[in-house]
Design a protein around this motif. Structure first.
Motif, mmCIF file in Angstrom:
data_model
loop_
_atom_site.group_PDB
_atom_site.id
_atom_site.type_symbol
_atom_site.label_atom_id
_atom_site.label_comp_id
_atom_site.label_asym_id
_atom_site.label_seq_id
_atom_site.Cartn_x
_atom_site.Cartn_y
_atom_site.Cartn_z
ATOM 1 N N LEU B 615 -12.713 -21.753 46.257
ATOM 2 C CA LEU B 615 -12.506 -20.973 47.470
ATOM 3 C C LEU B 615 -13.634 -21.233 48.472
ATOM 4 O O LEU B 615 -13.388 -21.482 49.657
ATOM 5 C CB LEU B 615 -12.427 -19.473 47.144
ATOM 6 N N ILE B 616 -14.865 -21.174 47.988
ATOM 7 C CA ILE B 616 -16.002 -21.364 48.896
ATOM 8 C C ILE B 616 -15.976 -22.787 49.455
ATOM 9 O O ILE B 616 -16.114 -23.005 50.653
ATOM 10 C CB ILE B 616 -17.341 -21.087 48.180
ATOM 11 N N PHE B 617 -15.750 -23.749 48.574
ATOM 12 C CA PHE B 617 -15.753 -25.140 49.037
ATOM 13 C C PHE B 617 -14.630 -25.402 50.027
ATOM 14 O O PHE B 617 -14.834 -26.012 51.088
ATOM 15 C CB PHE B 617 -15.645 -26.111 47.857
ATOM 16 N N ASP B 618 -13.434 -24.930 49.684
ATOM 17 C CA ASP B 618 -12.269 -25.180 50.532
ATOM 18 C C ASP B 618 -12.487 -24.608 51.938
ATOM 19 O O ASP B 618 -12.213 -25.269 52.939
ATOM 20 C CB ASP B 618 -11.034 -24.537 49.884
ATOM 21 N N THR B 619 -12.998 -23.379 51.990
ATOM 22 C CA THR B 619 -13.239 -22.733 53.285
ATOM 23 C C THR B 619 -14.348 -23.459 54.042
ATOM 24 O O THR B 619 -14.223 -23.732 55.241
ATOM 25 C CB THR B 619 -13.635 -21.257 53.063
ATOM 26 N N TRP B 620 -15.398 -23.775 53.323
ATOM 27 C CA TRP B 620 -16.518 -24.465 53.949
ATOM 28 C C TRP B 620 -16.072 -25.819 54.496
ATOM 29 O O TRP B 620 -16.366 -26.198 55.617
ATOM 30 C CB TRP B 620 -17.671 -24.629 52.940
ATOM 31 N N TRP B 621 -15.306 -26.523 53.681
ATOM 32 C CA TRP B 621 -14.868 -27.850 54.103
ATOM 33 C C TRP B 621 -14.046 -27.787 55.388
ATOM 34 O O TRP B 621 -14.262 -28.567 56.324
ATOM 35 C CB TRP B 621 -14.087 -28.558 52.997
ATOM 36 N N LYS B 690 -12.287 -11.698 54.579
ATOM 37 C CA LYS B 690 -10.932 -11.905 54.085
ATOM 38 C C LYS B 690 -10.735 -11.410 52.646
ATOM 39 O O LYS B 690 -9.670 -10.901 52.297
ATOM 40 C CB LYS B 690 -10.592 -13.395 54.162
ATOM 41 N N HIS B 691 -11.756 -11.568 51.822
ATOM 42 C CA HIS B 691 -11.569 -11.242 50.397
ATOM 43 C C HIS B 691 -12.472 -10.106 49.928
ATOM 44 O O HIS B 691 -12.594 -9.864 48.734
ATOM 45 C CB HIS B 691 -11.799 -12.490 49.554
ATOM 46 N N ASP B 696 -13.805 -10.304 41.827
ATOM 47 C CA ASP B 696 -12.663 -11.021 41.250
ATOM 48 C C ASP B 696 -11.713 -11.586 42.302
ATOM 49 O O ASP B 696 -11.040 -12.584 42.064
ATOM 50 C CB ASP B 696 -11.859 -10.089 40.334
ATOM 51 N N ASP B 697 -11.669 -10.907 43.454
ATOM 52 C CA ASP B 697 -10.740 -11.362 44.482
ATOM 53 C C ASP B 697 -11.135 -12.711 45.072
ATOM 54 O O ASP B 697 -10.375 -13.300 45.833
ATOM 55 C CB ASP B 697 -10.631 -10.321 45.605
ATOM 56 N N TRP B 698 -12.316 -13.173 44.738
ATOM 57 C CA TRP B 698 -12.731 -14.499 45.205
ATOM 58 C C TRP B 698 -12.245 -15.601 44.280
ATOM 59 O O TRP B 698 -12.429 -16.775 44.567
ATOM 60 C CB TRP B 698 -14.268 -14.570 45.306
ATOM 61 N N GLN B 699 -11.674 -15.192 43.173
ATOM 62 C CA GLN B 699 -11.199 -16.232 42.246
ATOM 63 C C GLN B 699 -10.059 -17.014 42.902
ATOM 64 O O GLN B 699 -9.190 -16.449 43.557
ATOM 65 C CB GLN B 699 -10.706 -15.592 40.946
ATOM 66 N N TRP B 700 -10.062 -18.292 42.671
ATOM 67 C CA TRP B 700 -9.143 -19.213 43.326
ATOM 68 C C TRP B 700 -7.685 -18.788 43.169
ATOM 69 O O TRP B 700 -6.927 -18.748 44.136
ATOM 70 C CB TRP B 700 -9.386 -20.613 42.763
ATOM 71 N N GLY B 701 -7.303 -18.465 41.938
ATOM 72 C CA GLY B 701 -5.907 -18.090 41.679
ATOM 73 C C GLY B 701 -5.477 -16.887 42.498
ATOM 74 O O GLY B 701 -4.340 -16.795 42.947
#
Lengths: 112, 811
Positions: B615-621, B690-691, B696-701
């Motif tokens: 999640l962090i990487f995807d958003t950062w990217w 957003k989360h 736990d809400d930061w978990q990718w799934g």
């Protein structure tokens, strides 16, 4: 009974209006009783059929329709089905009675 | 007084009747819908019941259908007519509404049933020439076998429709308040064209033309067309081309320029649609038999995109997935060969700027002369409204989709331009599948592909003699370099498609030394291939990962292949995240950011559902990529597409001091560190917004999740919030709306063994237990062993029953 047979034979939902209407035109006793018999017969029929289908078969479709309509429980959906039929039957029956009333020569004594 | 009472009651009853009889807005007709004798209550599991005998008028002989426990039908017929008639009959039994809806959507006929709100969509379908394409395809369906199959299939569907009473109509007909109508071969053709649009109908010539005007040719090459070391082409690098290539036509001297676009689309240009397929030779497998794998990634929907079926008749015994509405098996295997497809992503669609003589749009300029444009009329019927007749000028290139004054339905579809698309040209793709279903070896496989024009696909192949192969196959024009990357000039013959690449010149490879073949929508060849094919291929991640794994694996088992199809390794993160973090560390970060950095440091680059790293990487990217390029692709209010992510990856790997990191819109000279820290600060803030606070809400799934919506987006009929692994640009390409729509693994050999799963179920009835029964297992990454029968009488513990279908009921 007639309503059940017609329902089983044809796809029209409005038998729950037409049959109580005709019934009351022919033999409606009073406004209240006409409404009551129409409401009960139509409401019970639809409720019973909805329940029958869900006793005989698993009810996967119910949660989906609940989500679609915002209904919160199975019983709510059954209740709505029953009440819609009931209201249809009741008011149509009432309508039938009033029609009969117009053409009646003298008032029929209220039966208690 | 009595009259008044009656009239009041009568008016009330009549209103009640009207309210319940007719749909109001998007609410279904309540009376019909609630009626337990005909409405939704009837759409329950009773419709799953199987009987031992059925009467299907029109069958020539008895047909046996064996049902397995997932309700896949294994059809055993005595002739082709009966086989495809039964395929139509059974598909309709399970998916009638879906077929009807897709054919309507494809043919621009939704307004007939849902009213004006679908009008612009319908118009768009008609204007892009979907009906025109389907008619042409049907006209090209002239060989006896294809004709017989198309007609038998339609006959089967119609036999099923004839058995239905309104209470048995699929639920969606009741919700949307319309009735099934007769099926025709044209509808099957439309369904196939719909797939063609889905796979090849993405085009950004408009934005690219503007981007080129903004950046110039040399930067365009740098940012959009560069090959890189990261790429693993489908055909191994340095493969020699054993043919004399046709020479490309001469390029025009200057390219078309257009006015600025009123658009702001800082979109990720990386496509979601994509697929993987590969085959490994017997030398690399434990069993010594070749193994073939395929997982097409599409927009996931319910009812499911695919319908599994086995079709057996003299001369054919095939198993696989079919498309509801079209005969034959599209992806699958028979007793001798197996095949799978991924989208070729080669350019088969161009836009031509058209100059009309006047507003009548009946004459247009071409090569200095005024040519006649035929006018094609399309009539759209609108529910509760007047019918609309649309006039489409047909040019030598194809339909003029929107005239210059109109507003386009889609931001990628330009106005004032004609569409040239290989799917418009007469071709009969069904024939390919009929031949593939019966193919016995490599030669018959290759012959089958010769009929396939559009949507161009990478066909992977394996057989029981140990051969493997892959073909980049379709009808491709011979182009000058980058022809069709930008808007074409309809006046200038230099932009014409003059001839097509001969089939034998198309990229293909059989039994390569490496012992495997694969594709993941990537570049088909290295730069040595003599023809220009296109430039919108998938970024490096999936192909590099599959190549890397297959290359190092030995003694491969079916289980290994399952693991690879579900592989969640994030190669982009693996390549760039350590660099990004190292540079970021040298900048000052806040406390919250420091925590997020630690989370990224401890992440193992795997996009598993319970990780927070993805999640962090995807958003950062996304933030970083946008920040790097936004200033370059912005011209006042016009914001165009950024380069694909791979360009940014290459930049990070090769030149961290690059001038690209400077923002053109500021006076200072920004460096990579500035851009990274700015985008990271944004990221930390966005994530909390957003989360919520870290948890736990930061978990990718949970944070990303996957939604499988109902095709008509009816609430409650889809499945949302599925906690899935993967992401786009990962072998397990499961994203918010897209994912592996069918996972298949076939081990060849004397006894074929196969596994498969798709997110959905065989039935299209939301009230059926087979509507979405495979979804949870799909999320969990399970596979089902496929029951592939040699005869109707073969015993298998997964069989739940057999039905006999015949012209008459009496045995």
């Amino acid at each position: 009974m007639i309503m059940l047979i017609l329902h089983l034979l044809t796809p029209f939902w409005w038998w729950v209006m037409l049959i109580p209407f005709i019934n009351s035109v022919i033999r409606g006793a009073s406004a209240l009783r006409s409404f009551g018999s129409g409401f009960v017969s139509a409401g019970l029929l639809w409720t019973a059929m909805a329940l029958f289908l869900n006793i005989s078969f698993t009810r996967e479709v119910v949660p989906r329709v609940m989500a679609m309509t915002g209904a919160t429980s199975f019983w709510m959906l059954v209740l709505v089905t029953g009440i819609v039929a009931g209201l249809c039957g009741g008011f149509a029956s009432l309508c039938g009675f009033y029609l009969r009333d117009i053409f009646r020569k003298q008032p029929v004594p209220e039966v208690s | 007084m009595k009259w008044v009472k009656f009239l009041l009651a009568a008016v009330f009853c009549t209103s009640l009747f009207y309210v319940l009889q007719f749909p109001i807005g998007q609410t279904p007709a309540v009376g019909n819908f609630l009626n337990p004798f005909g409405g939704f209550w009837q759409n329950n599991t009773r419709q799953d019941e199987l009987f031992t005998r059925y009467q299907v008028q029109g069958l020539k002989a008895e047909v046996k259908v064996v049902w397995d426990e997932r309700q896949v039908a294994h059809v055993f017929a005595e002739n082709d007519h009966d086989l495809y008639m039964m395929q139509g009959y059974l598909t309709a039994r399970d998916r009638l509404w879906q077929m009807d809806f897709i054919a309507r959507a494809a043919g621009g006929r939704l307004s007939e049933v849902v009213g004006e709100r679908a009008l612009e969509l319908d118009r768009f379908r008609r204007r892009t020439g979907m009906v025109y394409a389907a008619e042409n395809s049907l006209a090209a369906t002239s060989d006896a076998q294809s004709k017989l199959v198309m007609e038998a299939y339609a006959k089967g569907v119609n036999r099923w429709i004839a058995t239905l009473t309104p209470d048995q109509y699929p639920l969606e007909f009741k919700i949307l308040n319309y009735q099934p109508e007769a099926w025709t071969p044209l509808k099957s053709a439309l369904v196939l064209k719909y797939m063609a649009w889905d796979l090849t109908g993405r085009n950004d010539e408009l934005q690219m033309t503007r981007t080129r005007q903004l950046l110039g040719d040399s930067l365009m090459n740098e940012m959009f067309f560069k090959d890189s070391d990261l790429q693993r082409p489908i055909i191994p690098r340095n493969t020699a081309w054993p043919f004399e290539a046709l020479s490309p036509p001469p390029a025009p001297e200057s390219l078309v320029e257009i006015e600025p676009l009123a658009m702001n689309m800082l979109l990720s240009p990386d496509p979601d649609i994509g697929s993987n397929n590969w085959a490994v030779s017997g030398e690399k497998t434990k069993s010594g038999h070749a193994i073939l794998c395929n997982d097409p990634h599409l927009a996931l929907r319910l009812p499911a995109i695919w319908y599994e079926i086995q079709l057996h008749a003299p001369g054919v015994n095939v198993y696989g997935t079919s498309i509801p509405g079209a005969p034959a098996v599209i992806i699958g295997f028979n007793e001798n060969i197996s095949w799978g497809v991924t989208n070729a992503a080669t350019d088969v669609m161009d836009w031509y700027e058209i100059e009309f003589r006047d507003d009548a749009q009946s004459e247009y300029l071409y090569d200095g002369e005024w040519l006649q444009a035929k006018q094609r009329l399309e009539t759209i019927h609108v529910l509760n409204g007047a019918s609309i007749v649309d006039t489409i000028p047909m040019t030598r290139f194809g339909p003029l989709v929107y005239n210059a004054a109109e507003k386009s339905f889609s931001s990628n579809v330009p106005t004032g331009m004609a569409l040239r698309w290989t799917a418009h040209q007469p071709s009969n793709e069904l024939r390919t599948f009929l031949h593939l279903n019966r193919a016995t070896d490599y030669d018959t496989f290759t012959h089958a592909l010769s009929f396939f024009d559009c949507p161009a696909q990478n066909f992977v192949y394996a057989d029981n003699q140990g051969n493997i192969a892959i073909h980049h196959n379709g009808k491709f024009p011979v182009r000058w370099q980058h022809q069709g990357r930008y808007i074409s000039d309809g006046r200038d013959p230099a932009y014409d498609w003059k001839e097509y690449i001969p089939r034998e010149h198309l990229p293909k490879v059989k039994n390569p030394e490496q012992g495997f073949v694969f594709s993941a929508n990537q570049r088909p060849t290295d730069m040595s291939y003599p023809y220009y094919l296109g430039a919108r291929y998938a970024t490096f991640e999936r192909s590099m990962r599959i190549h890397e794994r297959l290359n190092e694996m030995q003694n491969i088992t079916v289980e290994d292949m399952m693991v690879l199809q579900k592989d969640n390794q994030n190669l982009r993160a693996e390549a760039v995240l350590p660099i990004m973090l190292d540079v970021l560390e040298m900048q000052g970060v806040s406390l919250a950011e420091a925590r997020d950095m630690d989370l990224l440091r401890s992440w193992d680059f795997s996009n598993e559902r319970d990780e927070v790293g993805p999640l962090i990487f995807d958003t950062w990217w996304s933030n970083f990529h946008a920040l790097v390029w936004e200033d370059e692709v912005r011209d006042q209010d016009e914001v165009l597409s950024t380069p694909v992510s791979e360009v940014t990856v290459n930049l990070l790997l090769s030149d961290t001091a690059s001038i690209w990191f400077d923002r053109r819109d500021t006076a200072e000279r920004e460096r990579l560190g500035d851009i990274l820290s700015q985008s990271f600060a944004e990221t930390s803030q966005q994530l909390t917004e957003k989360h919520g606070l870290f948890g736990d809400d930061w978990q990718w799934g949970k944070a990303r999740g996957t939604d499988i919506l109902h095709m008509a987006q009816i609430p409650g009929m889809g499945r949302t919030g599925l906690e899935t692994n993967g992401n786009r640009a990962i072998v397990n390409a499961t994203s918010k709306r897209f994912g592996p729509s069918w996972r298949m693994i076939v081990e060849m050999g004397p006894e074929i063994r196969a596994w498969g799963i798709y997110p959905g179920g065989q039935s299209g009835n939301p009230g059926s237990q087979y509507y979405d029964n495979m979804i949870d297992d799909w999320v969990a990454g399970e596979y089902y062993p496929i029951v592939f029968l040699k005869s109707a009488d073969e015993a298998s513990e997964d069989i739940i029953g057999t039905s006999v279908f015949s012209n008459t009921l009496a045995p």
